[in-house]
Design an enzyme around this catalytic site. Structure first.
Site, mmCIF file in Angstrom:
data_model
loop_
_atom_site.group_PDB
_atom_site.id
_atom_site.type_symbol
_atom_site.label_atom_id
_atom_site.label_comp_id
_atom_site.label_asym_id
_atom_site.label_seq_id
_atom_site.Cartn_x
_atom_site.Cartn_y
_atom_site.Cartn_z
ATOM 1 N N TYR A 161 0.835 -1.200 0.000
ATOM 2 C CA TYR A 161 0.000 0.000 0.000
ATOM 3 C C TYR A 161 0.870 1.251 0.000
ATOM 4 O O TYR A 161 0.685 2.159 -0.820
ATOM 5 C CB TYR A 161 -0.927 -0.014 1.206
ATOM 6 C CG TYR A 161 -1.924 1.121 1.216
ATOM 7 C CD1 TYR A 161 -3.101 1.036 0.486
ATOM 8 C CD2 TYR A 161 -1.695 2.283 1.955
ATOM 9 C CE1 TYR A 161 -4.026 2.076 0.486
ATOM 10 C CE2 TYR A 161 -2.602 3.322 1.970
ATOM 11 C CZ TYR A 161 -3.772 3.214 1.226
ATOM 12 O OH TYR A 161 -4.680 4.249 1.225
ATOM 13 N N LYS A 165 1.167 4.057 -3.093
ATOM 14 C CA LYS A 165 0.716 5.428 -2.887
ATOM 15 C C LYS A 165 1.868 6.416 -3.064
ATOM 16 O O LYS A 165 1.685 7.521 -3.603
ATOM 17 C CB LYS A 165 0.058 5.580 -1.512
ATOM 18 C CG LYS A 165 -1.227 4.773 -1.361
ATOM 19 C CD LYS A 165 -2.253 5.107 -2.442
ATOM 20 C CE LYS A 165 -3.565 4.393 -2.249
ATOM 21 N NZ LYS A 165 -4.579 4.761 -3.262
#
Length: 257
Positions: A161, A165
Site C-alpha cells: 500500500y 501510494k
C-alpha cells in the site's frame, strides 16, 4: 478576483474511478453537485449504479460503468462508453484501491503484492493512458490520483500500500511535467484515515478505528468522505488552475507529527 464560480464544474465530463463507495462515491456526488456530468466507474457495478442513481435523484447527470482497471481492454472500453454518454473527459479521478493484507514483505506473497500494484498503480496508468488523448484533444483538463498520507510516511506492515501510494505521488509529478504543455494538470490528493469501509476492513468496527487511528491525527478524529470530496472539487476546478505536480494532503495533521 476570487469568484465562487471558479469552483463550479458546470457541464464538464468527469470520470471518477472507484465511485461505487467511500471516498470515490463522495467525490462523484460532489462533482455532480457543482455541475459536472459524472461517470461513476467501479469494479462493483451495482455500487456504481447506486452512486449514479443518487446523483440523478438530486437532479444531476451520471452514468454508471463497471470496470476492472487492471484490464487494459476493459479500461479502453469504459472510456469509449463514457465518451458516448457524456462527451470528452475533462476530469479524471483515479481512486480505485484494493484491500491489502497486513504483513511484512516476508508475509506478503508475490501474488498478493502484484495484485495490489495492479489496482493501485497500474490501474491509474492504464486509465490515464486511455483518457489523456481525448482530454488533450478537448483542450486539456485535470487528472487527480488518490494517494494517501502513507505515500509520504511509512506504516509498519503495509509495504504494498505505502509503495503504491508513494509511486502515485511521483507518477503525478512526471505526468504533470509531461503534459503541462497540453493544458493538463495532474495532482495527487492524499487523505488521512477516513471513515469508509476500508477502516472497518482494517479494524473490524468503525468504533475501533476511531479509537486507534483517530488520535494519530492532530485533529484527534478520522476524516469524512465529504471532506476529501471538497478537496477534489478544488483540484478539478479552475480554482486550482495554477496547481500541478503537487500532492494535496488532507490528513487531519497526520503527517505533521
Amino acid at each position: 478576483m476570487v469568484d465562487e464560480k471558479m469552483f463550479r464544474l458546470d457541464g464538464r465530463p468527469a470520470m471518477v474511478v472507484g465511485a461505487g463507495s467511500g471516498i470515490g462515491a463522495a467525490i462523484a456526488k460532489g462533482f455532480a453537485a457543482v455541475g459536472a456530468v459524472v461517470g461513476c466507474v467501479d469494479l462493483d457495478g451495482e455500487g456504481a449504479k447506486k452512486t449514479a442513481a443518487a446523483i440523478e435523484a438530486q437532479g444531476g447527470r451520471a452514468v454508471a460503468i463497471a470496470c476492472n482497471v487492471t484490464d487494459e481492454a476493459a479500461v479502453n472500453a469504459t472510456v469509449e462508453t463514457f465518451r458516448a454518454a457524456a462527451g470528452e473527459p475533462r476530469i479524471l479521478v483515479n481512486g480505485a484501491a484494493g484491500h491489502d493484507r497486513t504483513g511484512t514483505i516476508l508475509d506478503i506473497e508475490p501474488g498478493e503484492w502484484n495484485a495490489v500494484l495492479a489496482v493501485n498503480l497500474t490501474g491509474p496508468y492504464l486509465m490515464s493512458r486511455a483518457v489523456l488523448p481525448h482530454m488533450i484533444a478537448a483542450g486539456g483538463g485535470s487528472i487527480i490520483h488518490i494517494a494517501s498520507q502513507m505515500g509520504s510516511v511509512g506504516a509498519a506492515a503495509r509495504p504494498a500500500y505505502c509503495a503504491t501510494k508513494g509511486a502515485l505521488i511521483q507518477l503525478a509529478k512526471v505526468m504533470a511535467a509531461d503534459h503541462a504543455a497540453d493544458n493538463v494538470r495532474v495532482n495527487t490528493l492524499s487523505p488521512g484515515a477516513v471513515e469508509t469501509g476500508r477502516m472497518t476492513f482494517r479494524f473490524g468496527t468503525m468504533e475501533e478505528a476511531r479509537r486507534v487511528s483517530g488520535p494519530l491525527h492532530l485533529l484527534k478524529r478520522l476524516g469524512q468522505p465529504d471532506e476529501i470530496a471538497a478537496a477534489a472539487i478544488f483540484l478539478a476546478s479552475d480554482a486550482a488552475s495554477f496547481m500541478t505536480g503537487a500532492d494535496l494532503l488532507v490528513d487531519g495533521g497526520y503527517t505533521a507529527l
